[in-house]
Design an enzyme around this catalytic site. Sequence first.
Site, mmCIF file in Angstrom:
data_model
loop_
_atom_site.group_PDB
_atom_site.id
_atom_site.type_symbol
_atom_site.label_atom_id
_atom_site.label_comp_id
_atom_site.label_asym_id
_atom_site.label_seq_id
_atom_site.Cartn_x
_atom_site.Cartn_y
_atom_site.Cartn_z
ATOM 1 N N ARG A 242 -5.468 2.131 -8.095
ATOM 2 C CA ARG A 242 -4.602 1.169 -8.777
ATOM 3 C C ARG A 242 -3.168 1.470 -8.351
ATOM 4 N NH1 ARG A 242 -8.482 -1.435 -9.268
ATOM 5 N NH2 ARG A 242 -9.576 -2.040 -11.177
ATOM 6 N N GLU A 271 0.549 -6.500 -9.012
ATOM 7 C CA GLU A 271 -0.012 -7.442 -8.021
ATOM 8 C C GLU A 271 0.059 -8.868 -8.560
ATOM 9 O OE1 GLU A 271 -4.000 -6.151 -7.148
ATOM 10 O OE2 GLU A 271 -3.296 -4.171 -6.545
ATOM 11 N N HIS A 289 -5.730 -5.844 -1.863
ATOM 12 C CA HIS A 289 -6.754 -5.455 -2.849
ATOM 13 C C HIS A 289 -8.138 -5.997 -2.456
ATOM 14 C CE1 HIS A 289 -7.246 -4.225 -7.343
ATOM 15 N NE2 HIS A 289 -8.358 -4.008 -6.669
HETATM 16 C C1 DGY Z 1 -12.491 -2.741 -8.841
HETATM 17 O O1 DGY Z 1 -13.698 -2.999 -8.727
HETATM 18 O O2 DGY Z 1 -12.024 -2.102 -9.796
HETATM 19 C C2 DGY Z 1 -11.618 -3.292 -7.772
HETATM 20 O O3 DGY Z 1 -10.361 -2.717 -7.796
HETATM 21 C C3 DGY Z 1 -11.507 -4.797 -7.895
HETATM 22 O O4 DGY Z 1 -10.918 -5.102 -9.057
#
Ligand code: DGY
Length: 323
Positions: A242, A271, A289
Site C-alpha cells: 500500500r 491513488e 496498482h
Molecule cells: C489487493 O488485492 O489487496 C490488491 O492491492 C488490489 O486491491
Amino acid sequence: MKSISSRKAFLCRRFTSAVEEELGKRFALQTNRDDSILSASEIAEKAKGSEVLFVTATEVINADVLRSLQPALTTIATLSVGYDHIDMAAARSCGIKVLHTPDVLSDACAEIAMLLVLNACRRGYEADRMVRSGAWQGWAPTQLLGRGLVGRRLCIFGMGRIGRAIATRARGFGLEIHYHNRTRLSPDLEQGAIYHESLDDLLAASDIFLIAAPGRPELKGMLDGERIARMPAGGVVVNISRGDLIDDNALIEALQSGQLFAAGLDVFASEPNIDPRYRTLDNVFLTPHIGSATDDTRDAMGWLLIRGIEAIDDGRVPTNLLS
Ligand code: DGY
C-alpha cells in the site's frame, strides 16, 4: 425460505464478465455500471437493502456505511487480499462477515514485484523512453548502466504468501533473500532466506528493499527518511503493498539526491492522485496498482468470493473469511 435470486447484492465495481454473469444468476444484483469509484455515502445510498456487498480496495467501507446498511447487510466480499479499506472492528460489531481473496493472486503479484525490481535496477523507464522518443543513437559502452541482480540482497518486508512467491522467483535471478516478519518462518517456508529480527536490521542489508507486508494503520509512513538512511547507499526500493507505507517526501528526496539508485512502485498514497514529483523522476518505474491484474487471477478472485458465500450459506467456514 428466500429464493436465491431474490437475495439483493450490490456490486461496487465491474468484475470480469464470467464472474459478473455468475453473480447475476445467484443474486438480484445491482451493479455500479460505469465502474466509477463510489464514495462512502454513495455506497450507503445505492446499496441500501443489500444482503451482500461486493467491493474492492477502492471503496472505503467505514463504520457509517456499515451502520447505514444494517440490518440487511450480512456479508462484504472484497476483490482484494488487502482489507485496510474496511473497518473490520465495526464489521465485527455489526456481525457482518468479510471475505477476501488470498492465495489466488500471489503469483500475479510476485510477477509485478519482479517487473518492478528489474525495471528499477535496469532502468526500464529510461530505456523504453530512449527508444520510443528516437533519442537512441545506437549501442554505447556506458549507456544506461544499471544494477545487476546476481549476488545482491533482496530484503523482503512481509514474507507471507506473496513475499514467498517473490522469493521463489528472485532466487532464479541470483538474488540472496533476506526478510523480516513479525514471526520467523519455519525452515521449509524460509527455503534458506535469512531472517532479520528487526526491520532496521533488514534495512541495513537492503540492496533492494521490497515491501510486501499487508497495509495496516500502524505501518503508515513506515519507510521514512530515518529508515531510508539505514539502507546501503545506492539502494533500491520496491513497493507492491500500500502506498501509504512510504513517506513520499523522504523517498522522493532520496531519489533526487542519488542516496537511492531507483524505486519501483505499483502502489501510491491517495491513488490515483499520486505525488506529481514521481512523474518527473527518471529513476522511478511506475505501474498503476496492477499486482493482481491478469484475467485468470481476477476470475479466480471472483470465484473465491462466490465459493466463500456458498460456504457461509451451507454453514461452513470459508477459508477466505476474515471475521
Ligand atoms: C489487493 O488485492 O489487496 C490488491 O492491492 C488490489 O486491491
